[in-house]
Design a protein around this motif. Structure first.
Motif, PDB file in Angstrom:
ATOM      1  N   SER A 295     -15.654  -1.106 -12.667  1.00 59.76           N
ATOM      2  CA  SER A 295     -15.388  -1.644 -11.339  1.00 59.76           C
ATOM      3  C   SER A 295     -13.918  -1.461 -10.996  1.00 59.76           C
ATOM      4  CB  SER A 295     -15.755  -3.133 -11.297  1.00 59.76           C
ATOM      5  OG  SER A 295     -17.132  -3.318 -11.563  1.00 59.76           O
ATOM      6  N   TRP A 296     -13.605  -1.678  -9.733  1.00 54.41           N
ATOM      7  CA  TRP A 296     -12.222  -1.545  -9.293  1.00 54.41           C
ATOM      8  C   TRP A 296     -11.355  -2.656  -9.869  1.00 54.41           C
ATOM      9  CZ3 TRP A 296     -10.874   2.868  -7.227  1.00 54.41           C
ATOM     10  CH2 TRP A 296     -11.806   3.621  -6.509  1.00 54.41           C
ATOM     11  N   SER A 297     -10.134  -2.293 -10.237  1.00 55.40           N
ATOM     12  CA  SER A 297      -9.142  -3.264 -10.708  1.00 55.40           C
ATOM     13  C   SER A 297      -7.861  -3.036  -9.910  1.00 55.40           C
ATOM     14  CB  SER A 297      -8.852  -3.067 -12.198  1.00 55.40           C
ATOM     15  OG  SER A 297      -8.282  -1.773 -12.418  1.00 55.40           O
ATOM     16  N   ASN A 298      -6.907  -3.938 -10.060  1.00 54.08           N
ATOM     17  CA  ASN A 298      -5.606  -3.725  -9.406  1.00 54.08           C
ATOM     18  C   ASN A 298      -5.033  -2.362  -9.779  1.00 54.08           C
ATOM     19  OD1 ASN A 298      -6.012  -6.340  -8.643  1.00 54.08           O
ATOM     20  ND2 ASN A 298      -3.983  -7.061  -9.219  1.00 54.08           N
ATOM     21  N   GLU A 299      -5.140  -2.059 -11.061  1.00 53.41           N
ATOM     22  CA  GLU A 299      -4.564  -0.813 -11.560  1.00 53.41           C
ATOM     23  C   GLU A 299      -5.266   0.415 -10.986  1.00 53.41           C
ATOM     24  OE1 GLU A 299      -4.120   1.414 -15.875  1.00 53.41           O
ATOM     25  OE2 GLU A 299      -4.035  -0.783 -15.802  1.00 53.41           O
ATOM     26  N   SER A 300      -6.600   0.420 -11.012  1.00 53.76           N
ATOM     27  CA  SER A 300      -7.329   1.604 -10.540  1.00 53.76           C
ATOM     28  C   SER A 300      -7.178   1.798  -9.032  1.00 53.76           C
ATOM     29  CB  SER A 300      -8.812   1.507 -10.925  1.00 53.76           C
ATOM     30  OG  SER A 300      -9.429   0.391 -10.312  1.00 53.76           O
ATOM     31  N   ILE A 301      -7.125   0.715  -8.276  1.00 52.15           N
ATOM     32  CA  ILE A 301      -6.928   0.832  -6.830  1.00 52.15           C
ATOM     33  C   ILE A 301      -5.533   1.384  -6.542  1.00 52.15           C
ATOM     34  CG2 ILE A 301      -6.654  -0.485  -4.681  1.00 52.15           C
ATOM     35  CD1 ILE A 301      -8.910  -2.325  -5.685  1.00 52.15           C
ATOM     36  N   TYR A 302      -4.534   0.880  -7.266  1.00 52.95           N
ATOM     37  CA  TYR A 302      -3.161   1.355  -7.085  1.00 52.95           C
ATOM     38  C   TYR A 302      -3.044   2.841  -7.415  1.00 52.95           C
ATOM     39  CZ  TYR A 302       1.837   1.999  -7.885  1.00 52.95           C
ATOM     40  OH  TYR A 302       3.130   2.478  -7.858  1.00 52.95           O
ATOM     41  N   LEU A 303      -3.576   3.244  -8.569  1.00 52.36           N
ATOM     42  CA  LEU A 303      -3.461   4.631  -9.007  1.00 52.36           C
ATOM     43  C   LEU A 303      -4.266   5.584  -8.120  1.00 52.36           C
ATOM     44  CD1 LEU A 303      -3.636   4.152 -12.889  1.00 52.36           C
ATOM     45  CD2 LEU A 303      -1.603   4.683 -11.507  1.00 52.36           C
ATOM     46  N   THR A 304      -5.388   5.111  -7.634  1.00 49.75           N
ATOM     47  CA  THR A 304      -6.238   5.946  -6.775  1.00 49.75           C
ATOM     48  C   THR A 304      -5.675   6.053  -5.368  1.00 49.75           C
ATOM     49  OG1 THR A 304      -8.199   5.280  -8.039  1.00 49.75           O
ATOM     50  CG2 THR A 304      -8.583   6.247  -5.867  1.00 49.75           C
ATOM     51  N   GLY A 305      -5.112   4.952  -4.884  1.00 49.53           N
ATOM     52  CA  GLY A 305      -4.632   4.907  -3.504  1.00 49.53           C
ATOM     53  C   GLY A 305      -5.702   4.327  -2.599  1.00 49.53           C
ATOM     54  N   LEU A 306      -5.285   3.576  -1.603  1.00 50.06           N
ATOM     55  CA  LEU A 306      -6.230   2.863  -0.747  1.00 50.06           C
ATOM     56  C   LEU A 306      -7.206   3.805  -0.054  1.00 50.06           C
ATOM     57  CD1 LEU A 306      -7.164   0.197   0.542  1.00 50.06           C
ATOM     58  CD2 LEU A 306      -5.455   0.576   2.343  1.00 50.06           C
ATOM     59  N   ASP A 307      -6.709   4.863   0.538  1.00 44.76           N
ATOM     60  CA  ASP A 307      -7.555   5.780   1.304  1.00 44.76           C
ATOM     61  C   ASP A 307      -8.655   6.387   0.437  1.00 44.76           C
ATOM     62  OD1 ASP A 307      -8.219   7.364   3.656  1.00 44.76           O
ATOM     63  OD2 ASP A 307      -7.365   9.071   2.582  1.00 44.76           O
ATOM     64  N   GLN A 333      -8.297  -5.996   0.514  1.00 42.09           N
ATOM     65  CA  GLN A 333      -7.610  -7.255   0.188  1.00 42.09           C
ATOM     66  C   GLN A 333      -6.824  -7.120  -1.110  1.00 42.09           C
ATOM     67  OE1 GLN A 333     -11.007  -9.900   0.188  1.00 42.09           O
ATOM     68  NE2 GLN A 333     -10.666 -10.531   2.317  1.00 42.09           N
ATOM     69  N   THR A 334      -7.433  -6.465  -2.097  1.00 41.62           N
ATOM     70  CA  THR A 334      -6.747  -6.265  -3.376  1.00 41.62           C
ATOM     71  C   THR A 334      -5.490  -5.426  -3.184  1.00 41.62           C
ATOM     72  OG1 THR A 334      -8.840  -6.393  -4.602  1.00 41.62           O
ATOM     73  CG2 THR A 334      -6.978  -5.350  -5.723  1.00 41.62           C
ATOM     74  N   PHE A 335      -5.609  -4.372  -2.397  1.00 41.83           N
ATOM     75  CA  PHE A 335      -4.456  -3.496  -2.163  1.00 41.83           C
ATOM     76  C   PHE A 335      -3.331  -4.248  -1.459  1.00 41.83           C
ATOM     77  CE2 PHE A 335      -2.010  -0.266   0.113  1.00 41.83           C
ATOM     78  CZ  PHE A 335      -1.757   0.630  -0.914  1.00 41.83           C
ATOM     79  N   VAL A 336      -3.692  -5.055  -0.462  1.00 42.27           N
ATOM     80  CA  VAL A 336      -2.682  -5.836   0.270  1.00 42.27           C
ATOM     81  C   VAL A 336      -1.940  -6.770  -0.679  1.00 42.27           C
ATOM     82  CG1 VAL A 336      -2.359  -7.666   2.001  1.00 42.27           C
ATOM     83  CG2 VAL A 336      -3.817  -5.694   2.508  1.00 42.27           C
ATOM     84  N   GLY A 337      -2.655  -7.289  -1.687  1.00 38.36           N
ATOM     85  CA  GLY A 337      -2.063  -8.258  -2.615  1.00 38.36           C
ATOM     86  C   GLY A 337      -1.283  -7.643  -3.766  1.00 38.36           C
ATOM     87  N   LEU A 338      -1.250  -6.318  -3.855  1.00 38.21           N
ATOM     88  CA  LEU A 338      -0.517  -5.674  -4.942  1.00 38.21           C
ATOM     89  C   LEU A 338       0.989  -5.921  -4.798  1.00 38.21           C
ATOM     90  CD1 LEU A 338      -2.292  -2.189  -5.144  1.00 38.21           C
ATOM     91  CD2 LEU A 338      -2.572  -4.115  -6.710  1.00 38.21           C
ATOM     92  N   PRO A 339       1.679  -6.120  -5.907  1.00 33.27           N
ATOM     93  CA  PRO A 339       3.129  -6.378  -5.838  1.00 33.27           C
ATOM     94  C   PRO A 339       3.910  -5.173  -5.310  1.00 33.27           C
ATOM     95  CG  PRO A 339       2.408  -6.134  -8.121  1.00 33.27           C
ATOM     96  CD  PRO A 339       1.169  -6.228  -7.299  1.00 33.27           C
ATOM     97  N   ILE A 340       3.413  -3.972  -5.556  1.00 30.33           N
ATOM     98  CA  ILE A 340       4.003  -2.759  -4.969  1.00 30.33           C
ATOM     99  C   ILE A 340       2.856  -1.855  -4.537  1.00 30.33           C
ATOM    100  CG2 ILE A 340       6.152  -2.808  -6.296  1.00 30.33           C
ATOM    101  CD1 ILE A 340       4.939  -0.707  -8.176  1.00 30.33           C
ATOM    102  N   LYS A 341       3.108  -1.025  -3.524  1.00 29.67           N
ATOM    103  CA  LYS A 341       2.070  -0.105  -3.026  1.00 29.67           C
ATOM    104  C   LYS A 341       2.300   1.322  -3.528  1.00 29.67           C
ATOM    105  CE  LYS A 341       0.453  -3.508  -0.519  1.00 29.67           C
ATOM    106  NZ  LYS A 341       1.444  -4.542  -0.865  1.00 29.67           N
ATOM    107  N   ASN A 342       3.539   1.608  -3.943  1.00 27.88           N
ATOM    108  CA  ASN A 342       3.857   2.922  -4.508  1.00 27.88           C
ATOM    109  C   ASN A 342       5.137   2.791  -5.333  1.00 27.88           C
ATOM    110  OD1 ASN A 342       6.222   3.473  -2.693  1.00 27.88           O
ATOM    111  ND2 ASN A 342       4.575   3.366  -1.153  1.00 27.88           N
ATOM    112  N   ARG A 343       5.465   3.840  -6.067  1.00 30.40           N
ATOM    113  CA  ARG A 343       6.605   3.779  -6.988  1.00 30.40           C
ATOM    114  C   ARG A 343       7.933   3.591  -6.263  1.00 30.40           C
ATOM    115  NH1 ARG A 343       7.169   8.104 -11.773  1.00 30.40           N
ATOM    116  NH2 ARG A 343       5.208   7.051 -12.320  1.00 30.40           N
ATOM    117  N   ASP A 344       8.019   4.033  -5.033  1.00 29.84           N
ATOM    118  CA  ASP A 344       9.268   3.864  -4.281  1.00 29.84           C
ATOM    119  C   ASP A 344       9.631   2.399  -4.095  1.00 29.84           C
ATOM    120  OD1 ASP A 344       9.520   6.580  -4.047  1.00 29.84           O
ATOM    121  OD2 ASP A 344       8.611   6.690  -2.055  1.00 29.84           O
ATOM    122  N   GLU A 345       8.642   1.516  -4.173  1.00 28.59           N
ATOM    123  CA  GLU A 345       8.897   0.085  -4.007  1.00 28.59           C
ATOM    124  C   GLU A 345       9.312  -0.592  -5.314  1.00 28.59           C
ATOM    125  OE1 GLU A 345       5.549  -1.799  -2.149  1.00 28.59           O
ATOM    126  OE2 GLU A 345       5.596  -0.487  -0.392  1.00 28.59           O
TER     127      GLU A 345
END
Length: 394
Positions: A295-307, A333-345
């Motif tokens: 299932s989706w996790s914070n990590e997999s959603i982040y690495l995959t990207g929202l789109d 909702q999970t993506f919005v709650g991530l502490p960072i959305k990409n490495r630049d952050e």
């Protein structure tokens, strides 16, 4: 009459004032009768191209050899095409010669389907010599005249017919469909680029599943790039796509998942598909494989990207007969709650790591940043420079 038509009325009036006929024609008239949005209006006229250019001060030659001139009027472009007939077709795709004529009926007679062979005056009066209005009312796609003649003139019309099934939820008239079955091999004479454009429009239609089923049943699939071995998978896909509201990228991904073709890029390149789109489809397919295992996790959603994650989940739910709205909402909702959305952050960078470690740059910097990045995503450390420094140093 709609605003799009009203704005173009002065053009017709100018042509008529010069002693010629002019009418709205084609898809805009069809869509007007269907109460669908009108993008552009096309005008057909008895005036020859040179005569059109004499009437209007500003024109652009775009297809003048085929009778088309763009008229620039009040900041907008309008395609004005001379009534014409078409001589013997070459390679089942283009006329050997175009002859300009003065007869509207003869011009309408050369068109593909009855619903596209209706003209309209500037006052909204319809001229419909081939009963296109009745076919629209009955939701039927019928060729103007003998279907074999129309398809032998331009074999792409077979794909257009099926595309209209997808877009309009109409039905192919019996003789029109039978002709497609017989003449499907003619599609191999059509350029991949033209087939690709029709297929993409088909995938965007609300009745895409029915259209794909027709492609499988009529044997058109045999002459689509790389599809000849996948009739059963194509038919299976229609059951997954039906009522799923998948976009064209998601349908492509679903088809290729069912095809189980190891050379995805090779197949898609046969379609002359843009590299950017190929890359996106491959990303969805890879993410789908991961989604099958977990299932989706914070990590997999982040690495995959929202789109890509959302595209993937919609495809996953379609294939597994699950409702997608709730799970897609949860991904957002999970993506919005991530502490960072990409490495630049990330609160630190490679210079910070080299300073802390008193080491030169190298592959270790990238590896260390990836480690920190995932630790932040997993909640092991706050995205704060000092806290990351302390965490990294331990």
């Amino acid at each position: 009459m709609l605003v799009k038509f009203k704005k173009a009325v002065p053009i017709i009036e100018k042509i008529e004032k010069a002693g010629f006929e002019a009418y709205f024609v084609g898809g805009s008239v069809r869509d007007y009768l269907l109460n669908k949005p009108i993008e552009d209006v096309d005008i057909a006229t008895s005036a020859f191209p040179d005569e059109v250019k004499q009437i209007f001060p500003k024109t652009i030659d775009v297809g003048i050899e085929h009778g088309t001139v763009i008229v620039v009027y009040e900041g907008e472009n309008y395609e004005i095409t001379t009534f014409r007939t078409e001589d013997q077709y070459v390679d089942f795709r283009r006329p050997k010669e175009v002859t300009f004529i003065r007869s509207l009926k003869e011009d309408l007679q050369r068109r593909d389907f009855t619903m596209n062979a209706i003209a309209m005056t500037k006052d909204g009066e319809l001229i419909d010599p081939f009963d296109g209005q009745q076919d629209i009312k009955n939701q039927i796609i019928r060729t103007v005249g003998e279907p074999e003649e129309r398809f032998k003139e331009d074999a792409l019309r077979m794909m257009r017919g099926v595309r209209f099934v997808s877009q309009l939820s109409f039905y192919l008239e019996k003789n029109t469909y039978s002709a497609i079955e017989r003449l499907a091999p003619l599609l191999q004479h059509i350029s991949v680029e033209r087939i690709y454009m029709e297929f993409m429009k088909l995938l965007k239609g609300k009745n895409c599943s029915k259209a794909l089923d027709l492609i499988a049943e009529s044997n058109l699939y045999e002459f689509l790039p790389g599809f000849s071995e996948y009739r059963e998978q194509l038919k299976k896909a229609t059951t997954y796509i039906s009522n799923r509201n998948l976009n064209e990228v998601e349908v492509w991904a679903l088809l290729l998942i069912l095809f189980q073709n190891e050379s995805i890029e090779e197949l898609l390149r046969k379609w002359k598909m843009p590299v950017k789109l190929i890359r996106k489809i491959k990303q969805i397919i890879q993410a789908y494989k991961n989604r099958q295992n977990e299932s989706w996790s914070n990590e997999s959603i982040y690495l995959t990207g929202l789109d890509i994650a959302i595209h993937t989940e919609k495809v996953f739910c379609a294939i597994n007969n699950k409702e997608a709205d709730t799970s897609v909402k949860k991904i957002r909702q999970t993506f919005v709650g991530l502490p960072i959305k990409n490495r630049d952050e990330l609160a630190v960078n490679g210079n910070d790591l080299m300073k802390w470690s008193d080491k030169r740059g190298g592959p270790w910097v990238r590896e260390a940043l990836e480690k920190i990045e995932l630790a932040v995503i997993r909640g092991e450390v706050m995205n704060d420079k000092e806290q990351i420094k302390e965490w990294y140093s331990t």
